[in-house]
Scaffold this active site. Sequence first.
Site, short mmCIF file in Angstrom:
data_model
loop_
_atom_site.label_atom_id
_atom_site.label_comp_id
_atom_site.label_asym_id
_atom_site.label_seq_id
_atom_site.Cartn_x
_atom_site.Cartn_y
_atom_site.Cartn_z
N SER A 528 -20.78 14.61 -6.60
CA SER A 528 -22.03 15.14 -6.06
C SER A 528 -22.07 16.65 -6.31
CB SER A 528 -22.16 14.78 -4.58
OG SER A 528 -23.46 15.00 -4.11
N HIS A 643 -24.85 6.31 -4.35
CA HIS A 643 -24.22 7.63 -4.49
C HIS A 643 -22.85 7.65 -3.82
CE1 HIS A 643 -24.23 11.98 -5.08
NE2 HIS A 643 -23.94 12.16 -3.80
#
Length: 670
Positions: A528, A643
């Site tokens: 991320s 994610h």
Amino acid sequence: MPARSKRRLKAEDLYDLQSLADVRLSPDGEHVVFSLQRVDRKTEKKYRNLWVVSTRRQDARQFTWGDQVDVFPRWSPDGETIAFLSNRGGEDRPAQIYLIPFRGGEARPLTDIQGEIGALSWSPDGRRLLCLVRKKDEETLAREKDPQKKALGVVARHYQRVFYKLDGYGYLPRERWHIWTVDARTGKARQLTDHPVWDERSPAWSPDGRWIAFISNRSDDPDMNPDADDIFIMPAEGGAARKLDTPFGSKTSLAFSPDGKVLAWFGREGEEWYRNLNLWVMPVDGSAAARNLTGRHDWHTAPDVINDIGSAEAMPPIWSPDGQWLYFQVAWHGSALLKRLRLSDGQTETVVGEGGVVGSFGLDRAHSRVAYFFGQMDDPGQVYVRDLKRGSTRHLTRINRGLLSRTDLGQMEEVWFKGAHGRDLQGWILKPPGFDPAKKYPSILEIHGGPLTQYGKFFMHEFYYLAAQGYVVYFSNPRGGRGYGEAHAGAIWEAWGTVDYDDLMTFTDYVEKQPYIDPARMGVTGGSYGGYMTLWIIGHTDRFRAAVAQRVVSNMISMWGSSDFNWVFEKPVGAGAPFLDDNLEKLWARSPLKYLGAAKTPTLIIHSEQDHRCPIEQGEQAFVALRRMGVESEFVRFPDSPHGLSRVGRTDRRIARLNHIVRWFDKYLK
């Protein structure tokens, strides 16, 4: 006989490590209920059941059974019944509210609501339950009733709002979250609020049960003004809501004082995400202005510490019975502390939490005991209880101890070092099992995501697994994260890839100087924002021999509007829409892709195909750019994964991810 040597942690241990959550103490302080997650290896499904343990002895016992997900246990005010959410009615049906007698008996379904249920709480008299419900859209209900339409699936999705998807969830329904009450005897459900655009959050009962406070963003278009949260109070039977005059900013977690005259909540002033979440209070009648109780301490009142086995639940503030003290969590120097503050003079105390992370917690009716989730570097989390009068603490559970007691995790060292520009920074160095100070080791720098969170004193399976493969693993909290005050968090606002890069390189310098580190065999990885920084690093230096960039942000221009956060990603980089003014240049200047033409580091890109936070095209662009420049690189894509694959993804995919990381680093660092 010689002592049996311990084994090293395996990637496959993810199947056996259980995740504890939802710690709730009974009103009399005698028992704790919690949920425990397990993984079925054969089906790859994750299930949760409720467990109960006495606060006087270590006798944890399973309380609910079956292959389903039982979560959010809540004690009735008299302690005789536990309400919880469960999908035991079928995996294809929404989870419903169930009630189970604590002294014995079967769980019974209380509701049959066509929609999602959240934020469950009992009324003070135990006659009703308060919750949030997001109903299914009408076309969804119609499709589910028609076998042919159900088999064909969705024909089209039609949206007018900008925030129409959410990572880990998928595409959102058009229906919004609204406040409902449910009769605890009959199950009759009643909807109290309804609006096509406004959601309600954090509903809370007044102590007399006559009022409900809640948070709502009632802008004309909340998606274009996402921080405009207000607090409202409405009759518990429904009706017009009265707005309190509070400072502008996002808010969460309401709690009435015992006399019902004051509301407490956590709030952030302004639109800048890096600002601390503070503890606020205000009279319910609006007779005085809202007061920030924690601002002068420079604390962030949330348990923001990263780990990959479960997580620490953020709890609402809890009042003492006399209304003089408030209990709350604070992220600080790698820990998540449970603190309390006295309203009369602002005096604060740390109740528990030094050296670890306090998650969900609760106090008994008399406030003589507090039960809490506590995770540490070498333990994903246990239930503890502390006698507040005697000052003694009891360890109630031994979840995962069978596995971890026979496993050598390596040696963890905490260090403080001088970062760039002379700032004191905190980091950790994990040495592999069987560490020999006379040897030279390959090493891996881990960079956390967020960036508004922190690494710390919380179990990270990934780190221990990499150490088990013979790597020194080091990680720190550079500027831009939580736990060190607002200035530390705000240092990279509108400036990603600046002082955070400097701090990471300074820590790398520190570790490289250790006599057991081989400077020619250093690797870097992160996910991320950590993936952003990994790409940023290889575009600015070739000091690392190999890199693994995960769920990356590579191009701030194409990230704009495509993430589930869509347009608001312009805020932390200090730009507006790319088609206005000189924002295109600003977004490009903060994009790692701009600098990959200088990259030489062999790099593995890992990305999930259903990543709505950092869309897959971010990884695709980085991979193609590296290949186009002749850099040794590979691309690993995980289907049907969000994610947060490394924390909540399907276990076989989490294991495959770890094995790819090790394969890549072994190829270049060994």
